[in-house]
Design a protein around this motif. Structure first.
Motif, short mmCIF file in Angstrom:
data_model
loop_
_atom_site.label_atom_id
_atom_site.label_comp_id
_atom_site.label_asym_id
_atom_site.label_seq_id
_atom_site.Cartn_x
_atom_site.Cartn_y
_atom_site.Cartn_z
N TYR A 54 -7.02 9.83 6.34
CA TYR A 54 -6.99 9.03 7.54
C TYR A 54 -5.80 8.09 7.41
CZ TYR A 54 -11.60 10.99 7.93
OH TYR A 54 -12.64 11.87 8.00
N LEU A 55 -5.01 7.96 8.44
CA LEU A 55 -3.73 7.25 8.35
C LEU A 55 -3.69 6.09 9.32
CD1 LEU A 55 -1.68 10.54 8.29
CD2 LEU A 55 -1.86 8.94 6.37
N PHE A 56 -3.11 5.00 8.86
CA PHE A 56 -3.07 3.77 9.65
C PHE A 56 -1.70 3.12 9.52
CE2 PHE A 56 -7.74 3.50 9.97
CZ PHE A 56 -8.13 4.24 8.87
N TRP A 57 -1.34 2.40 10.55
CA TRP A 57 -0.22 1.47 10.50
C TRP A 57 -0.72 0.09 10.91
CZ3 TRP A 57 4.58 1.42 8.59
CH2 TRP A 57 5.21 2.64 8.31
N TYR A 58 -0.37 -0.89 10.07
CA TYR A 58 -0.73 -2.28 10.34
C TYR A 58 0.54 -3.11 10.39
CZ TYR A 58 -5.63 -1.31 9.12
OH TYR A 58 -6.91 -0.84 9.08
N ILE A 103 -0.77 0.15 20.02
CA ILE A 103 -0.53 -1.05 20.82
C ILE A 103 0.93 -1.46 20.72
CG2 ILE A 103 -2.90 -1.84 20.52
CD1 ILE A 103 -1.83 -3.86 18.48
N LYS A 104 1.35 -2.33 21.59
CA LYS A 104 2.69 -2.93 21.59
C LYS A 104 3.79 -1.89 21.72
CE LYS A 104 1.28 -6.83 18.72
NZ LYS A 104 1.67 -7.77 17.66
N GLY A 105 3.49 -0.73 22.29
CA GLY A 105 4.50 0.28 22.51
C GLY A 105 4.84 1.14 21.30
N PHE A 106 4.08 1.03 20.25
CA PHE A 106 4.31 1.84 19.05
C PHE A 106 3.63 3.20 19.15
CE2 PHE A 106 6.55 -0.88 16.14
CZ PHE A 106 6.26 -2.16 16.58
N GLU A 107 4.21 4.16 18.47
CA GLU A 107 3.60 5.47 18.32
C GLU A 107 3.91 5.97 16.92
OE1 GLU A 107 5.43 7.99 21.29
OE2 GLU A 107 7.00 8.60 19.88
N GLN A 159 5.23 17.72 6.09
CA GLN A 159 6.07 16.73 5.40
C GLN A 159 5.24 15.60 4.78
OE1 GLN A 159 9.18 15.37 8.07
NE2 GLN A 159 9.54 17.44 8.85
N SER A 160 3.94 15.66 4.94
CA SER A 160 3.06 14.58 4.45
C SER A 160 3.58 13.23 4.92
CB SER A 160 2.96 14.61 2.91
OG SER A 160 2.37 15.80 2.47
N SER A 161 3.90 13.17 6.19
CA SER A 161 4.49 11.94 6.71
C SER A 161 3.72 11.43 7.91
CB SER A 161 5.95 12.16 7.09
OG SER A 161 6.06 13.00 8.22
N PHE A 162 3.87 10.15 8.14
CA PHE A 162 3.24 9.49 9.30
C PHE A 162 4.17 8.35 9.68
CE2 PHE A 162 -0.02 8.82 12.22
CZ PHE A 162 -0.55 7.54 12.18
N ASN A 163 5.28 8.71 10.32
CA ASN A 163 6.31 7.73 10.64
C ASN A 163 5.99 6.98 11.93
OD1 ASN A 163 7.57 8.69 8.38
ND2 ASN A 163 9.15 9.83 9.50
N LEU A 164 6.30 5.71 11.90
CA LEU A 164 6.05 4.83 13.05
C LEU A 164 7.33 4.69 13.86
CD1 LEU A 164 3.95 2.75 14.28
CD2 LEU A 164 5.16 1.02 12.94
N ARG A 165 7.18 4.74 15.18
CA ARG A 165 8.37 4.66 16.04
C ARG A 165 8.12 3.71 17.20
NH1 ARG A 165 8.56 10.82 15.66
NH2 ARG A 165 7.50 10.82 17.67
#
Lengths: 119, 113
Positions: free
Chosen positions: B32-36, B60-64, B71-77
């Motif tokens: 499970y992946l999260f960005w804080y 939220i705040k326009g992030f995705e 690639q085992s990645s979860f990049n924030l944009r």
């Protein structure tokens, strides 16, 4: 919803004294609460996991006799730093996992943190 | 060993420019992946999370963020950064079972006027 509070937000104490930090889930019941420690400009390090009514599980290297955790109810966990020393100065953050969440959701709701300074 | 890597310690972008913060994880199964996001002296605010389903997650705040299994990645944009986005960003992985969550080292974002 899903608000977690911490009290106090800041505390300054003398070396050798004990400090208690409270973590409360305000609008939900928390089966599990977590305590993290964060040094300046560093990431969060999990210290311990506590489940209501049972003993906390401490991460390797965390002294359980120094960092006493009590999770007496579904809305309150406390962290007591005993015989604090300057090296214990840090930002302590708690989080809570809601009783209503699916077991595998892993989502945690974080408190605003407590800044501890030991003189 | 299970780990979360945020390769960029500090990123500076101009206001209005696009942003991508990188996150890679090392874990046996899909976690499970999260960005804080954390502002100075504050707690953590959840931006978005991925559990399953659509690999492009809106927050939220326009992030995705996009989950890429290969690639085992979860990049924030974010397509256009605002000065108020300046903060510390943490990628986190939920390990399941014992409900542990592990955090990356964080990326500090500075926004230039």
């Amino acid at each position: 919803g899903a608000v977690v509070s911490q009290h106090p937000s800041r505390v300054i104490c003398k070396s050798g004294t004990s400090v208690k930090i409270e973590c409360r889930s305000l609008d939900f019941q928390a089966t599990t609460m977590f305590w993290y420690r964060q040094f300046p400009k560093q990431s969060l390090m999990l210290m311990a996991t506590s489940n209501e009514g049972s003993k906390a599980t401490y991460e390797q290297g965390v002294e359980k006799d120094k960092f006493l955790i009590n999770h007496a109810s579904l809305t309150l966990s406390t962290l007591t730093v005993t015989s604090a020393h300057p090296e214990d100065s840090s930002f302590y953050i708690c989080s809570a996992r809601a009783l209503s969440q699916p077991t595998r959701s892993n989502e945690q709701f974080f408190g605003p943190g407590t800044r501890l300074t030991v003189l | 060993a299970q780990s979360v890597t945020q390769p960029d310690i500090h990123i500076t972008v101009s206001e209005g420019a696009s942003l991508e913060l990188r996150c890679n994880y090392s874990y046996g199964a899909t976690p499970y992946l999260f960005w804080y996001v954390q502002s100075p002296g504050q707690g953590l605010q959840l931006l978005l999370k991925y559990f399953s389903g659509d690999t492009l997650v809106q927050g939220i705040k326009g992030f995705e963020a996009e989950f890429k299994r290969s690639q085992s990645s979860f990049n924030l944009r974010k397509p256009s950064v605002h000065w108020s986005d300046a903060a510390e960003y943490f990628c986190a992985v939920g390990l399941g079972g014992n409900n542990d969550m592990r955090f990356g080292a964080g990326t500090r974002l500075t926004v230039k006027p």
